[in-house]
Enzyme design. Sequence first.
Site, short mmCIF file in Angstrom:
data_model
loop_
_atom_site.label_atom_id
_atom_site.label_comp_id
_atom_site.label_asym_id
_atom_site.label_seq_id
_atom_site.Cartn_x
_atom_site.Cartn_y
_atom_site.Cartn_z
N GLY A 97 2.08 -6.26 0.65
CA GLY A 97 1.56 -4.67 -0.35
C GLY A 97 2.09 -3.73 0.92
O GLY A 97 2.25 -2.01 0.69
N ALA A 98 2.16 -3.71 2.37
CA ALA A 98 1.84 -2.84 3.40
C ALA A 98 3.17 -1.83 3.09
O ALA A 98 2.96 -0.38 2.47
CB ALA A 98 1.55 -3.28 4.63
N GLY A 99 4.56 -2.54 2.77
CA GLY A 99 5.41 -1.09 2.66
C GLY A 99 5.34 -0.88 1.27
O GLY A 99 6.07 0.37 1.01
N ASP A 100 4.55 -1.63 0.03
CA ASP A 100 4.37 -1.19 -1.13
C ASP A 100 3.91 0.62 -0.81
O ASP A 100 4.06 1.49 -1.81
CB ASP A 100 3.80 -1.52 -2.40
N SER A 149 12.49 -2.72 4.69
CA SER A 149 12.00 -3.41 6.02
C SER A 149 12.99 -3.86 6.93
O SER A 149 14.29 -4.79 6.57
CB SER A 149 11.21 -5.02 5.77
N ASN A 198 3.19 5.90 6.48
CA ASN A 198 3.22 4.97 7.75
C ASN A 198 1.59 4.50 7.48
O ASN A 198 0.33 3.94 7.78
CB ASN A 198 3.03 5.30 8.94
#
Length: 333
Positions: free
Chosen positions: A231-234, A181, A258
């Site tokens: 969990g968005a980055g995962d 991130s 994305n």
Amino acid sequence: MARQTPNSPHRRVLIVGNYCHDVLIQNNTVVAETLGGAASFISNVLDSSSVSCDLISKVGRDFKYDVAHPPIVAPEKETTVFKAYFDLAADRVLKRVAACDPILPSDIPDSRFDIGMAVGVGGEILPETLEKMVEICDVVAVDIQALIRVFDPVDGAVKLVDLKESGFRHLMGKIGFLKASSDEALFMDVEEMRRLCCVVVTSGEKGCRIYDKDDETVVPPFVAKQVDPTGAGDSFLGGLVVGLVEGLDVPDAALLGNLFGSVTVEHIGQPKFDLTMLQRVKDEVQRRKKQCNLSSSHNNDHDEFHARLSPARFQDSPLQPKLLVNGHLCDRS
């Protein structure tokens, strides 16, 4: 470390990271308790996209979730638990309040894989475990949080250390992708790392940026109404790997990442991806591959691919903000 048998068949993706139990707290009130861990979000994306994967995870005897990829149970341990504290006036505060055993090299199967994913969240990835993954996988993608997270011995608050102090720095020249991130990227020398591997830095609603040896590419975001960033980055990393498995170039694969990340922030817990959306994404991926294959020169018009993937193009797609807990609609009140 175990060696591979000659001519052993390749399997697609190996995910290494522990499942955990996430407790979301707002204004001193528990608002949700869900299955967590990067491995759970990533496998959800891969399974939904019909990408074959093996998942190596350790949990305690108290693990209570029904999952598609059964974990290794450590009977003398508890499942890793994180408490996430949300306050409208501050960022999320994350604390690890229980930790299961680390994943050892001996826990990983002696098979060949196209892509390995080191995605620990609670300190469960060891340097020797990552070395084993490098040995058996053609390409390894690493989430930097698996390498640089440390935990306060008193309250379990998550802190970050510089990559050079993590014990993993010597392995960076052997991996293919390092995802971080924008906050985590401050704990590494991006210019140094991009000479060793492909670095992908996510910036939430600003999309992501890809740093390769000679190139730097900005990949645009998708519009989303954030309910929970967990969990968005995962999911982004899962979408990136789906794109790579499908044969997309890295910027197009990151665009797919994305998209999955934007859907995830609109949920609490595991997102349940709409089948219509998934089919349209698959169709656009195949269209993109065909377009690039037919082009006499490499097609860099990623804006067109973004426009066709954009939820605005899917008039009947339920890519609208919803409050979901593990895929189930909840009353916003």
